[in-house]
Design a protein around this motif. Sequence first.
Motif, short mmCIF file in Angstrom:
data_model
loop_
_atom_site.label_atom_id
_atom_site.label_comp_id
_atom_site.label_asym_id
_atom_site.label_seq_id
_atom_site.Cartn_x
_atom_site.Cartn_y
_atom_site.Cartn_z
N THR A 120 0.79 -1.23 0.00
CA THR A 120 0.00 0.00 0.00
C THR A 120 0.82 1.28 0.00
O THR A 120 0.24 2.36 0.01
CB THR A 120 -0.95 0.02 1.21
N TRP A 121 2.16 1.19 0.01
CA TRP A 121 2.92 2.44 0.04
C TRP A 121 2.69 3.23 -1.25
O TRP A 121 2.46 2.67 -2.32
CB TRP A 121 4.41 2.22 0.30
N LYS A 122 2.75 4.55 -1.12
CA LYS A 122 2.37 5.45 -2.21
C LYS A 122 3.56 5.96 -3.01
O LYS A 122 3.46 6.10 -4.23
CB LYS A 122 1.59 6.65 -1.65
N TYR A 123 4.64 6.31 -2.33
CA TYR A 123 5.83 6.86 -2.98
C TYR A 123 7.07 6.15 -2.47
O TYR A 123 7.09 5.64 -1.34
CB TYR A 123 5.96 8.36 -2.71
N PHE A 124 8.09 6.14 -3.31
CA PHE A 124 9.39 5.58 -2.96
C PHE A 124 10.43 6.70 -2.96
O PHE A 124 10.51 7.49 -3.92
CB PHE A 124 9.78 4.51 -3.98
N ILE A 125 11.21 6.78 -1.88
CA ILE A 125 12.30 7.76 -1.77
C ILE A 125 13.58 7.00 -1.45
O ILE A 125 13.60 6.22 -0.50
CB ILE A 125 12.02 8.80 -0.66
N TYR A 179 2.14 16.50 -5.21
CA TYR A 179 2.71 16.11 -6.51
C TYR A 179 1.65 15.49 -7.42
O TYR A 179 1.86 15.41 -8.63
CB TYR A 179 3.84 15.10 -6.31
N ASN A 180 0.56 15.03 -6.82
CA ASN A 180 -0.59 14.56 -7.59
C ASN A 180 -0.21 13.43 -8.54
O ASN A 180 -0.60 13.41 -9.72
CB ASN A 180 -1.23 15.72 -8.36
N GLY A 181 0.56 12.47 -8.04
CA GLY A 181 0.90 11.31 -8.84
C GLY A 181 2.05 11.50 -9.81
O GLY A 181 2.28 10.65 -10.67
N THR A 188 1.65 24.17 10.59
CA THR A 188 1.05 23.43 9.50
C THR A 188 1.81 23.76 8.23
O THR A 188 2.73 24.58 8.22
CB THR A 188 -0.44 23.78 9.35
N LEU A 189 1.45 23.11 7.14
CA LEU A 189 2.14 23.32 5.86
C LEU A 189 1.13 23.60 4.78
O LEU A 189 0.18 22.84 4.58
CB LEU A 189 2.96 22.07 5.49
N ASN A 190 1.34 24.70 4.06
CA ASN A 190 0.55 25.00 2.88
C ASN A 190 1.28 24.39 1.68
O ASN A 190 2.33 24.89 1.27
CB ASN A 190 0.39 26.51 2.72
N ALA A 191 0.73 23.32 1.15
CA ALA A 191 1.42 22.58 0.09
C ALA A 191 1.18 23.15 -1.30
O ALA A 191 1.62 22.57 -2.30
CB ALA A 191 1.00 21.12 0.12
N SER A 192 0.50 24.30 -1.42
CA SER A 192 0.19 24.85 -2.74
C SER A 192 1.46 25.20 -3.52
O SER A 192 1.48 25.11 -4.75
CB SER A 192 -0.71 26.09 -2.60
N TRP A 193 2.52 25.61 -2.81
CA TRP A 193 3.79 25.94 -3.49
C TRP A 193 4.31 24.72 -4.22
O TRP A 193 4.81 24.83 -5.34
CB TRP A 193 4.81 26.43 -2.46
N TYR A 194 4.20 23.55 -3.61
CA TYR A 194 4.66 22.32 -4.24
C TYR A 194 3.72 21.88 -5.35
O TYR A 194 4.15 21.38 -6.39
CB TYR A 194 4.78 21.21 -3.19
N HIS A 195 2.43 22.09 -5.15
CA HIS A 195 1.45 21.72 -6.17
C HIS A 195 1.69 22.51 -7.46
O HIS A 195 1.58 21.95 -8.57
CB HIS A 195 0.04 21.93 -5.67
N ARG A 240 4.39 23.46 -8.63
CA ARG A 240 5.57 22.99 -9.30
C ARG A 240 5.50 21.53 -9.74
O ARG A 240 6.46 20.98 -10.25
CB ARG A 240 6.81 23.19 -8.38
N SER A 241 4.34 20.94 -9.49
CA SER A 241 4.15 19.57 -9.98
C SER A 241 3.99 19.60 -11.49
O SER A 241 3.65 20.62 -12.08
CB SER A 241 2.94 18.91 -9.31
N ILE A 242 4.23 18.48 -12.10
CA ILE A 242 4.20 18.41 -13.56
C ILE A 242 2.81 18.03 -14.03
O ILE A 242 2.24 17.03 -13.63
CB ILE A 242 5.22 17.38 -14.06
N SER A 243 2.27 18.85 -14.90
CA SER A 243 0.92 18.61 -15.39
C SER A 243 0.93 17.70 -16.60
O SER A 243 1.98 17.42 -17.18
CB SER A 243 0.25 19.93 -15.76
#
Length: 431
Positions: free
Chosen positions: A217-222, A244-246, A419-426, A428-431
């Motif tokens: 069930t893990w979602k991401y690998f680092i 990152y939205n996948g 808390t963290l506002n993740a919009s900055w990362y969103h 920069r995610s790749i569309s």
Amino acid sequence: MYCLRERKEVNKDLFICMLMICSVIFLFYFLDNTSIVHDYAESTRSYNESTHLYLQNKYFGENSKQKIIGCKNIFEWDMSGVETARNSVTQDLKYWTHIKYQELTRNCSCFFEKRGYITHFLTTEEQRFPIAFSIIMYKNVQQVERLLRAIYRPQNIYCIHVDSKADIDIYKSISEISHCFENVFVLRKRIKVIWGKMSVLTPEILCMEELWKRHKTWKYFINLTGQEFPLQTNYELVKILKAYNGKNDISVAKNESRRCSGRSRTPPPYGIQIMKGAVHIAVTRSYVDYVLHDRRARVILKWMSHACAVPDEEFFATLNYNSHLQVPGSYKGYTRKSYLGRFKVWKSSIHYLRNITSPCYGKWVRSICIFSLKDLRRLSTRKELFANKFHLHENPLTYTCMEELIFNRTRDEFEGKRTLNASWYHQRSIS
């Protein structure tokens, strides 16, 4: 010492301890299944009051085992009191030898308590977004164990590879540590890792295979090395990876077909363009599935193993930047989007000129900055996921202050103060 007595001498204590553990497990199961533990994403980290107080006291209260030496002033470049703090962490450094780890892990409960591991998921959002990690190491058991402690949560899973060049005591100590966890394991197969060779990639692929089989069930690998440290808490990693939205986070410098030209009689398979990047990645489970099980990935890897000068710098990036391969989470065409997997400071002229505002206050080793105390202020504000590199035995206070930073931020998140506002990362995610 109590924690190091043989098990046969503490049967009664262990029986009592097991009753207490079972009670706690039942309590958490009951709380979880009655929806008393709520998702922090909806408001704050809200548990019912008694559970919240229990966790707060256990992990962040006066009984916490996290070494707090007061690094706040050091982060502001106030070096008064540094010598006292340095002497304290240096003594602690000498205490944790291979033998000490092997002794303490005879009783895993005492190991968790003594080392201050957070063995609760803390939020349902973190519980529902497990992360898979690999750690590739060849020296310094204490630094790797402290890295593991900084990123450890029970819902995640961890694969450790010990270089075959490493001393057998290192392998034995890390193995004994892993035996205390159900979600930490050490690869039995050990590779002799040599820079620029296929042997850099092989342990990563081996860890991917084991992580894939052991946890569904893990979602991401680092993937990490033993000389790195997180710049974000586990909760922040979850928020960022969800933003990152996948999509995958893989660095790319430029088209580097010449790095594989002249070394092979056959052209690159599937019409791929060779891209130079880095071995450090943060990728989706679907990307790992492609690497392990898609025939195209296997063919490309085999070709690169004899065609490319430094295959670990080409393989992951090439898969991610050739859109016709249809790799899950990949980029559409060649683009130089922000890479946030690692913060590094390079000495090479191009990188150095681009990082005039990011000098190295430590020392250079193979053109990479080894961070020291005066680098802490900058590290505390970086948006990348991890920083590379740290040398624990040369700069123990630097490492301890980074631990304190992540611990304090985790505590503040738990108490609803951060808390963290993740919009900055969103963005920069790749569309």
